[in-house]
Write an enzyme that holds these catalytic residues in place. Structure first.
Site: not given
Ligand code: 164
Ligand code: MG
Length: 369
Positions: A136, A189, A239
């Site tokens: 991500s 996302d 999510d």
């Molecule tokens: O842990 C990771 O590498 C992914 C982190 C990530 O995308 C997220 C972490 C926390 C909240 C969100 O903003 C986002 C998600 O929605 O997955």
């Molecule tokens: Mg997410």
């Protein structure tokens, strides 16, 4: 399982790189770890994914301390636990607070698997010996920096790229990424950044062959996502909206999504995660395991749940070195050719690094059973 005591620890860890999404930027994390010790001398470990601000959900590290200490541990201590499935049943009368519930329940699952001398993956019904790894990518200061980041991650072997989008950082950046990397597995996302007024704008993303658009609308919505999915070719992945198997059932029945991102903390633990997995498998709704910038304990649990059959898409479970200078487990989570291999040792399969945990513990609390 004869629980003897529970130790709560709050640790502080600095992220190697700040992580920016449409809701904010994280540079370091206060993390609550739960250690459940049994009379057999074994310990099971869990990790809360709550952060200090209530911006992903309504929980914070502080609310976790209150809920775990004053409500959840007393419920757990009411009578002996013979199987981890009993933990979420015992917590059912407590509303919400899923991260807090999950942190304890995950530790009991880890202890249970260790006492059965099984990997947690096997105890959960997983059959995979390795999992595909995605990454991500937070919102970057410039488009050029974003392309450079993605190029580096692809060279490192990641199987899927997830980019954050928000109004003003969406169609143009996705178009640019697609021009640069026409064939990669790419998803976006939105972290709830849009409304139904943006339908026409979001339809512009349909031309880029995204594997999914994650959580475009409000964190507590299922109905409007169904209306949006009706208008979009690209699959919607939920999510933040999914807290239980019941939420997943309603989303599937309404057509609110075609993919589900599973986060153990968001749904209150591994038992509920398995229920959601089985429901999605029944309805041919593919899943993947999301991330919450976990330390090694939470990451180990994510790896175990991803071994289940219906986790068919690469998750956000990147290796330890993507996040931390030094993780709190040995060995650290490593990726080889875009895969993480499920550890073969009992339980979560990684050893908590007690020396490092001690070094970064802000404070702790001990509960005798
Ligand atoms: O842990 C990771 O590498 C992914 C982190 C990530 O995308 C997220 C972490 C926390 C909240 C969100 O903003 C986002 C998600 O929605 O997955
Ligand atoms: Mg997410």
């Amino acid at each position: 399982m004869e629980i003897k005591s529970i130790i709560l620890r709050q640790i502080k860890m600095d992220l190697l790189h700040p992580f920016t999404t449409s809701v904010g930027t994280e540079e370091d994390k206060d993390i609550i770890l739960v250690e459940v010790k049994s009379k057999s001398g074994l310990s099971g470990w869990g990790e809360s994914v709550s952060i200090t601000q209530p911006i992903y959900n309504e929980e914070t590290v502080k609310t976790n301390w209150h809920m775990i200490s004053d409500h959840l541990i007393p419920l757990l201590y009411q009578e002996p636990v013979t199987h981890p499935d009993e933990v979420s049943e015992r917590f059912i009368k407590i509303r919400g607070n899923y991260n807090a519930k999950a942190a304890i329940e995950m530790a009991v699952w880890d202890l249970y698997a260790k006492e059965k001398n099984m990997t947690l993956a096997k105890a959960l019904g997983g059959a995979r010996d390795k999992i595909e790894v995605g990454v991500s990518v937070g919102i970057q200061q410039s488009q050029a920096k974003m392309l450079k980041q993605i190029d580096g991650y692809l060279k490192a072997g990641y199987k899927r790229i997830k980019v954050k989008i928000m109004p003003g950082w969406d169609v143009d950046i996705i178009r640019l990424i697609r021009q640069e990397f026409p064939h990669i597995q790419l998803m976006a996302d939105a972290n709830c950044a849009y409304t139904l007024n943006d339908i026409e704008h979001l339809k512009a993303l349909d031309e880029f062959g995204l594997t999914m658009i994650e959580q475009p609308l409000a964190h507590n919505d299922i109905v409007d996502h169904a209306r949006l999915q009706d208008q979009l070719k690209t699959p919607i992945c939920l999510d933040e909206s999914i807290h239980s198997a019941e939420d997943a059932r309603k989303a599937i029945e309404l057509g609110s999504c075609r993919i589900i991102n599973l986060k153990i903390g968001r749904v209150g633990g591994l038992t509920e995660s398995k229920k959601i997995h089985d429901l999605c498998e029944l309805h041919n709704v593919p899943m993947w395991c999301g991330g919450m910038l976990e330390a090694g304990i939470g990451r180990a649990h994510n790896i175990a749940i991803t071994s289940l059959n219906n986790f068919t898409l690469p998750g956000d479970t990147a290796p330890s070195s993507h996040y931390w200078k030094r993780d709190i487990i040995t060995p650290e989570v490593e990726m080889k050719d875009g895969y993480i291999y499920i550890p073969e040792s009992p339980g979560i399969g990684y050893e908590p690094d007690l020396e490092q945990i001690e070094n970064i513990t802000s404070y702790s609390r001990f509960y005798h059973y």
